[in-house]
Scaffold this motif. Structure first.
Motif, PDB file in Angstrom:
ATOM      1  N   HIS A 217      -6.886  -0.573   1.767  1.00 49.51           N
ATOM      2  CA  HIS A 217      -6.472   1.005   1.090  1.00 49.51           C
ATOM      3  C   HIS A 217      -6.112   0.799  -0.222  1.00 49.51           C
ATOM      4  CE1 HIS A 217      -7.165   1.853   5.365  1.00 49.51           C
ATOM      5  NE2 HIS A 217      -6.427   0.673   5.734  1.00 49.51           N
ATOM      6  N   ILE A 218      -6.263  -0.326  -1.028  1.00 41.86           N
ATOM      7  CA  ILE A 218      -5.702  -0.537  -2.292  1.00 41.86           C
ATOM      8  C   ILE A 218      -6.826  -1.012  -3.173  1.00 41.86           C
ATOM      9  CG2 ILE A 218      -4.226  -2.147  -3.477  1.00 41.86           C
ATOM     10  CD1 ILE A 218      -2.529  -2.542  -0.966  1.00 41.86           C
TER      11      ILE A 218
ATOM     12  N   ASP B 252       1.807   6.924  -0.634  1.00 44.46           N
ATOM     13  CA  ASP B 252       0.817   6.026  -1.074  1.00 44.46           C
ATOM     14  C   ASP B 252       0.806   5.491  -2.601  1.00 44.46           C
ATOM     15  OD1 ASP B 252      -2.024   4.608  -0.256  1.00 44.46           O
ATOM     16  OD2 ASP B 252      -2.322   5.374  -2.031  1.00 44.46           O
TER      17      ASP B 252
ATOM     18  N   ASP C 165      -8.404   5.250   0.529  1.00 41.07           N
ATOM     19  CA  ASP C 165      -7.241   4.795  -0.029  1.00 41.07           C
ATOM     20  C   ASP C 165      -5.808   5.152   0.559  1.00 41.07           C
ATOM     21  OD1 ASP C 165      -5.237   4.340  -1.991  1.00 41.07           O
ATOM     22  OD2 ASP C 165      -6.050   5.705  -3.507  1.00 41.07           O
ATOM     23  N   TYR C 166      -5.745   6.257   0.953  1.00 43.58           N
ATOM     24  CA  TYR C 166      -4.672   6.957   1.534  1.00 43.58           C
ATOM     25  C   TYR C 166      -4.573   6.289   3.374  1.00 43.58           C
ATOM     26  CZ  TYR C 166      -0.833   9.303   3.514  1.00 43.58           C
ATOM     27  OH  TYR C 166       0.648   9.616   3.762  1.00 43.58           O
TER      28      TYR C 166
ATOM     29  N   ASN D 196       0.909  -1.211  -0.053  1.00 43.06           N
ATOM     30  CA  ASN D 196      -0.024   0.013  -0.099  1.00 43.06           C
ATOM     31  C   ASN D 196       0.858   1.159  -0.039  1.00 43.06           C
ATOM     32  OD1 ASN D 196      -2.604   1.621   0.385  1.00 43.06           O
ATOM     33  ND2 ASN D 196      -1.580   2.138   2.205  1.00 43.06           N
TER      34      ASN D 196
HETATM   35 CA    CA Z   1      -3.686   3.410  -0.991  1.00 40.22          CA
END
Ligand code: CA
Length: 496
Positions: free
Chosen positions: A240-241, A205, A199-200, A106
């Motif tokens: 988060h991916i 990232d 996501d972050y 990630n």
């Molecule tokens: Ca991410």
């Protein structure tokens, strides 16, 4: 393929000393682990993290540096050197264990060089809200890995490989910055809508919209397997991916090597089973998930003492909804005291929780290192002074593992019929000599329960394999027995 009654061990904990000894220790322990009923191990990340010799590995710096190059002020990682890691995996496999490698894709941290990059700042509580116009910051986004000198890969990571960062070196401001690069801007689609878009998470990232990044990570995956030869994966922080990335990556790995690579992913969403099921749907069953929902139930039950309705212990859990894809657990390095997802299970409840994951049909259980080896850490007392805290090993664990490996087979009959005292029996089968068991547990006062073992057990004498109760139970002519349990405890009744 997973074998019946497999048991996994997470072979590390957060407070394992950063003395470079873990790989060697695992190699020494491998045969004993197989003997006590462990079939597979999840080892911590093998690559160099930004904290060098102190790094857990969840702060990935250089995926190609497995403790081989002098980078981040150390050759070895927290757990040892590259050669020790490779030797440890081999030792595990020679002992008959499957070894799973921890994959952290990630984020990365510890870049050597700053770049001027265009960003927009976001509201940390709603990452879909951009609170500035685009402007330039100085960001540590260029990783050239000078200590490795392009060995294994010449790929240089720069701001085109990252979608976000948390630090502006020119103003020393810490915030969440969304990076504009050649391949896009804003966040990538993820399943979780926590904070608008999750996501972050941290550090730089990784931006999977960049096709060169995806290509490099497949190339790295092939190199990693060819170098080490592990059996499967534990995927870090998949919440988060973009899930489509792992579909592509696992397809590439499995297709190229013609190998299953058993995979369990960390989609940590306690209390949000729907999100976990959505993730399974998008990844089309390519991977199992840790059952964060069951672990949360264990935590709640353990702190509620007798106020928890034990009939509901499996409600809203992955092991109930998708048992074939659930890796069940009591604790991990993140839920340990003082860690990021702290949600610990109180000591009195741990034998109960382990009975619930080890002795039933459903789920692939993962035992936590500290329950087998103990743990020591520092915590502040009421006066704010550091005190050493010792987590002792779980006395019942080896007996529970023994029962899983040899005795907990055959038809399962459930008795989830009381708010405090629940139980189940396993009738045993023909292929496992002496198999069959009755499990009874309670979060209340001492109790007894009549449960059916099956006619073939009529007249047999059962005793508590955990040794909590000294009396024996004789199975009646109809195949039933009346089994006992002490207050706030679990007993596991067997005849062999
Ligand atoms: Ca991410």
């Amino acid at each position: 393929m997973l074998m019946e009654n497999f048991a996994m061990l997470q072979f590390f904990e957060w407070y394992y000393p950063a003395d470079g000894s873990l790989w060697r220790f695992f190699a020494e322990q491998a045969n004993d682990l197989k003997d006590i009923g462990i079939d597979s191990v999840w080892l911590p990340p093998a690559h160099k993290g930004m904290e060098g010799a102190e790094a857990s590995g969840y702060d990935a710096y250089d995926l190609y540096d497995l403790g081989e190059f002098n980078q981040r002020n150390s050759v070895r990682t927290k757990y040892g050197t590259r050669d020790e890691f490779i030797a440890a995996v081999k030792a595990g496999q020679q002992a008959g264990l499957q070894v799973y490698a921890d994959i952290v894709l990630n984020h990365m941290g510890g870049a050597e060089e700053k770049e001027r990059v265009m960003v927009r700042k976001v509201n940390p509580d709603n990452r879909l809200e951009f609170i500035t116009e685009p402007y330039e910051i100085e960001a540590f986004t260029k990783f050239s890995f000078p200590g490795r000198n392009a060995k294994y890969s010449q790929f240089v990571w720069d701001h085109n490989c990252f979608a976000g960062i948390d630090y502006d070196a020119s103003t020393q401001e810490t915030a969440i910055f969304s990076i504009q690069n050649e391949y896009g801007e804003g966040w990538q689609d993820v399943v979780s809508d926590e904070f608008g878009n999750y996501d972050y998470l941290m550090l730089c990232d990784i931006d999977f919209r960049n096709p060169h990044v995806r290509e490099e990570l497949v190339k790295w995956g092939k190199w990693f397997y060819e170098t080490v030869g592990f059996d499967g994966f534990r995927l870090d922080a998949v919440k988060h991916i973009d899930p489509l990335f792992f579909n592509e990556w696992l397809n590439a790995m499995r297709g190229y090597f013609k190998k299953e690579f058993y995979t369990v992913a960390e989609y940590w969403a306690p209390g949000d089973l729907d999100a976990m099921l959505r993730y399974i749907s998008v990844t089309e069953g390519r991977m199992s998930l840790f059952d964060a929902c069951l672990q949360a139930n264990f935590h709640r039950a353990s702190v509620s003492i007798d106020q928890y309705d034990m009939r509901t212990i499996f409600d809203n859990t992955l092991v109930q909804a998708r048992p074939e894809l659930a890796v069940t657990l009591v604790e991990n390095h993140d839920t340990q005291p003082l860690q990021s997802l702290e949600q610990t299970v109180e000591p009195w409840f741990r034998p109960i929780a382990y009975a619930l994951i080890l002795l039933r049909e459903a789920g692939y259980p993962c035992v936590f290192y500290a329950d087998l080896y103990g743990s020591e850490y520092e915590d502040k007392d009421k006066e704010g002074i550091d005190q050493k805290v010792t987590m002792t090993i779980l006395q019942e664990l080896k007996a529970l593992l023994y029962v899983r490996k040899y005795l907990a087979y055959g038809l399962q009959r459930d008795y989830f019929d009381d708010a405090h005292c629940i139980g189940w029996t396993r009738e045993g089968d023909e292929t496992h000599h002496g198999s069959g068991c009755a499990v009874i547990l309670t979060n209340g006062i001492a109790a007894a329960k009549r449960m059916e073992m099956g006619m073939k057990h009529a007249g047999k004498i059962f005793y508590d394999k955990l040794g909590h109760i000294q009396e024996t139970v004789v199975i009646d002519e109809n195949g039933w027995g009346e089994f006992n349990v002490n207050s706030g405890s679990v007993s596991v009744w067997t005849y062999s």
